[in-house]
Structure formats: C-alpha cells, structure tokens
Design a protein around this motif. Structure first.
Motif, PDB file in Angstrom:
ATOM      1  N   ILE A 217      -2.426  -5.238  -2.842  1.00  0.00           N
ATOM      2  CA  ILE A 217      -3.747  -4.622  -2.829  1.00  0.00           C
ATOM      3  C   ILE A 217      -4.279  -4.514  -4.247  1.00  0.00           C
ATOM      4  O   ILE A 217      -3.644  -3.934  -5.118  1.00  0.00           O
ATOM      5  N   GLY A 218      -5.458  -5.082  -4.479  1.00  0.00           N
ATOM      6  CA  GLY A 218      -6.147  -4.974  -5.765  1.00  0.00           C
ATOM      7  C   GLY A 218      -7.313  -4.016  -5.642  1.00  0.00           C
ATOM      8  O   GLY A 218      -7.418  -3.269  -4.665  1.00  0.00           O
ATOM      9  N   LYS A 219      -8.225  -4.047  -6.622  1.00  0.00           N
ATOM     10  CA  LYS A 219      -9.367  -3.136  -6.572  1.00  0.00           C
ATOM     11  C   LYS A 219     -10.241  -3.362  -5.340  1.00  0.00           C
ATOM     12  O   LYS A 219     -10.643  -2.427  -4.681  1.00  0.00           O
ATOM     13  N   CYS A 220     -10.561  -4.599  -5.067  1.00  0.00           N
ATOM     14  CA  CYS A 220     -11.413  -4.932  -3.913  1.00  0.00           C
ATOM     15  C   CYS A 220     -10.791  -6.042  -3.080  1.00  0.00           C
ATOM     16  O   CYS A 220     -11.477  -6.694  -2.309  1.00  0.00           O
TER      17      CYS A 220
ATOM     18  N   LYS B 151      -1.027   1.917   2.104  1.00  0.00           N
ATOM     19  CA  LYS B 151       0.121   2.306   2.938  1.00  0.00           C
ATOM     20  C   LYS B 151       0.082   1.639   4.306  1.00  0.00           C
ATOM     21  O   LYS B 151       1.118   1.306   4.869  1.00  0.00           O
ATOM     22  N   ALA B 152      -1.100   1.423   4.841  1.00  0.00           N
ATOM     23  CA  ALA B 152      -1.239   0.815   6.165  1.00  0.00           C
ATOM     24  C   ALA B 152      -0.963  -0.689   6.152  1.00  0.00           C
ATOM     25  O   ALA B 152      -0.671  -1.270   7.191  1.00  0.00           O
TER      26      ALA B 152
ATOM     27  N   ASP C  96     -13.146   1.802  -3.866  1.00  0.00           N
ATOM     28  CA  ASP C  96     -12.300   2.716  -3.106  1.00  0.00           C
ATOM     29  C   ASP C  96     -11.921   2.259  -1.704  1.00  0.00           C
ATOM     30  O   ASP C  96     -10.966   2.759  -1.151  1.00  0.00           O
ATOM     31  N   VAL C  97     -12.653   1.358  -1.100  1.00  0.00           N
ATOM     32  CA  VAL C  97     -12.408   1.001   0.300  1.00  0.00           C
ATOM     33  C   VAL C  97     -11.002   0.449   0.495  1.00  0.00           C
ATOM     34  O   VAL C  97     -10.254   0.917   1.338  1.00  0.00           O
ATOM     35  N   VAL C  98     -10.628  -0.551  -0.280  1.00  0.00           N
ATOM     36  CA  VAL C  98      -9.360  -1.247  -0.086  1.00  0.00           C
ATOM     37  C   VAL C  98      -8.158  -0.374  -0.417  1.00  0.00           C
ATOM     38  O   VAL C  98      -7.165  -0.379   0.304  1.00  0.00           O
ATOM     39  N   LYS C  99      -8.240   0.407  -1.470  1.00  0.00           N
ATOM     40  CA  LYS C  99      -7.065   1.180  -1.904  1.00  0.00           C
ATOM     41  C   LYS C  99      -6.599   2.198  -0.868  1.00  0.00           C
ATOM     42  O   LYS C  99      -5.431   2.544  -0.822  1.00  0.00           O
ATOM     43  N   HIS C 100      -7.484   2.623   0.020  1.00  0.00           N
ATOM     44  CA  HIS C 100      -7.102   3.570   1.072  1.00  0.00           C
ATOM     45  C   HIS C 100      -6.185   2.943   2.120  1.00  0.00           C
ATOM     46  O   HIS C 100      -5.608   3.651   2.928  1.00  0.00           O
ATOM     47  N   TYR C 101      -6.056   1.635   2.094  1.00  0.00           N
ATOM     48  CA  TYR C 101      -5.255   0.930   3.098  1.00  0.00           C
ATOM     49  C   TYR C 101      -3.926   0.416   2.542  1.00  0.00           C
ATOM     50  O   TYR C 101      -3.228  -0.332   3.201  1.00  0.00           O
TER      51      TYR C 101
ATOM     52  N   ASP D 231       1.806 -10.529   8.773  1.00  0.00           N
ATOM     53  CA  ASP D 231       2.343  -9.476   7.913  1.00  0.00           C
ATOM     54  C   ASP D 231       1.457  -8.228   7.904  1.00  0.00           C
ATOM     55  O   ASP D 231       1.861  -7.192   7.374  1.00  0.00           O
ATOM     56  N   LEU D 232       0.257  -8.328   8.458  1.00  0.00           N
ATOM     57  CA  LEU D 232      -0.700  -7.220   8.404  1.00  0.00           C
ATOM     58  C   LEU D 232      -0.828  -6.537   9.758  1.00  0.00           C
ATOM     59  O   LEU D 232      -0.780  -7.182  10.805  1.00  0.00           O
ATOM     60  N   ASP D 233      -1.017  -5.234   9.732  1.00  0.00           N
ATOM     61  CA  ASP D 233      -1.250  -4.445  10.939  1.00  0.00           C
ATOM     62  C   ASP D 233      -2.678  -4.731  11.425  1.00  0.00           C
ATOM     63  O   ASP D 233      -3.638  -4.429  10.708  1.00  0.00           O
ATOM     64  N   PRO D 234      -2.828  -5.320  12.608  1.00  0.00           N
ATOM     65  CA  PRO D 234      -4.166  -5.693  13.085  1.00  0.00           C
ATOM     66  C   PRO D 234      -5.141  -4.529  13.211  1.00  0.00           C
ATOM     67  O   PRO D 234      -6.324  -4.680  12.911  1.00  0.00           O
ATOM     68  N   SER D 235      -4.682  -3.364  13.636  1.00  0.00           N
ATOM     69  CA  SER D 235      -5.601  -2.233  13.786  1.00  0.00           C
ATOM     70  C   SER D 235      -6.056  -1.702  12.423  1.00  0.00           C
ATOM     71  O   SER D 235      -7.225  -1.351  12.251  1.00  0.00           O
ATOM     72  N   ALA D 236      -5.150  -1.663  11.450  1.00  0.00           N
ATOM     73  CA  ALA D 236      -5.536  -1.235  10.091  1.00  0.00           C
ATOM     74  C   ALA D 236      -6.502  -2.235   9.475  1.00  0.00           C
ATOM     75  O   ALA D 236      -7.476  -1.857   8.808  1.00  0.00           O
ATOM     76  N   LEU D 237      -6.253  -3.506   9.710  1.00  0.00           N
ATOM     77  CA  LEU D 237      -7.126  -4.551   9.190  1.00  0.00           C
ATOM     78  C   LEU D 237      -8.523  -4.446   9.806  1.00  0.00           C
ATOM     79  O   LEU D 237      -9.533  -4.536   9.104  1.00  0.00           O
ATOM     80  N   ALA D 238      -8.601  -4.220  11.113  1.00  0.00           N
ATOM     81  CA  ALA D 238      -9.898  -4.075  11.785  1.00  0.00           C
ATOM     82  C   ALA D 238     -10.650  -2.855  11.251  1.00  0.00           C
ATOM     83  O   ALA D 238     -11.864  -2.917  11.022  1.00  0.00           O
TER      84      ALA D 238
END
Length: 160
Positions: A128-131, A121-122, A114-119, A140-147
């Motif tokens: 995005i896969g299962k994990c 949209k961010a 569940d951890v990765v799938k919540h991100y 290409d990635l939002d640094p704050s969402a990634l952190a």
C-alpha cells in the motif's frame, strides 16, 4: 461526475503520489479508438484474467466506464487542480499492469491520500502506497475490502 469537472484539489505542495507530478501534464494519449478491451487483450495470462476481473469489479462497484489515460485503464474523468492554479485531466481510479505486479490507483476526492491507507490491514498481501495498491495476484486481495475501497474512491467530494 461530468468530464472536465474538478474532482479534487491538491491542498499541500508537498503532496506526492506515484502518478502525480511533472509527468502528469506530459502524459501521452494513446491512438484514437484504443480501448479497455484492447488493453486487456495485450496482456498474458494469468495477468490478463486478473485485470479483466478487476476491470469488471471496478465497473460494477463504481458505474464508471473505462478509458485509457497515461497508458493505463482509467475510470471516472475528473479535473485535477493544484493549489497553484494549474489544472490537468485525470481519473478517479486507475489500473495498470506492470512488469511484476498490478497497480490500482485511487484518487481521493478531497485531494488527500487517506483513502488507500485505511485498507492496509484489510489487504495485508498488498503493498500500500499513498494512493496505490500494488499486488501480484487478484486472489491475494479480499474482494469485499476491495469493493469497499473502490466505492469509497468513487465517491464525489461533495458526498464525503
């Protein structure tokens, strides 16, 4: 988390993730002394800069020290325990440079995916896969969402 401590339990026999399965127990260990700096040094630009920056971000967000596991950078030793009782050494966060993208693996502390799938949209430019979070460029990635994702993935199951 101490090396060898169980960090999550696979609760469901149908749970699969790109890095879990039969190969988990057959993973090859690199030659003694191989480290994260050597891993990054072998990469070509622009991938080298992206992986180096992500390595720095992972260390800062999680306080985990890197090691090499299954041919990739790994952070946060843990012990994977399957429902059937089988156990294996694994990691909380993994980082792999593949032919056409970078893969960031996040092992959920409670054994769910569940951890990765919540991100999703961010991190819209990531696959995005299962994990797993796959992307071509770190920009290409939002640094704050990634952190936030890294901090959540590093949480101990007792703190969730």
């Amino acid at each position: 988390m101490a090396k060898g401590e169980i960090c999550f339990v696979r609760r469901d026999l149908n749970f699969t993730a790109p890095f879990l399965g039969a190969s988990l127990l057959r993973h090859e260990r690199p030659a003694q002394g191989f480290n994260s700096s050597q891993y990054i040094a072998k990469l070509k630009e622009p991938r080298k800069s992206d992986v180096a920056a992500l390595d720095k971000l992972i260390r800062k967000a999680t306080k985990f020290e890197p090691f090499i596991q299954s041919g990739m950078l790994a952070y946060g030793h843990c012990r994977l325990k399957y429902a059937g009782g089988r156990e294996a050494d694994w990691f909380r966060i993994g980082l792999a440079s593949n032919a056409s993208y970078v893969s960031l693996y996040i092992s959920a502390p409670d054994g769910t995916a569940d951890v990765v799938k919540h991100y999703k949209k961010a991190l819209p430019k990531a696959n995005i896969g299962k994990c797993c979070v796959r992307f071509k460029r770190l920009d290409d990635l939002d640094p704050s969402a990634l952190a936030k994702l890294l901090k959540e993935g590093a949480k101990d199951s007792a703190t969730k």
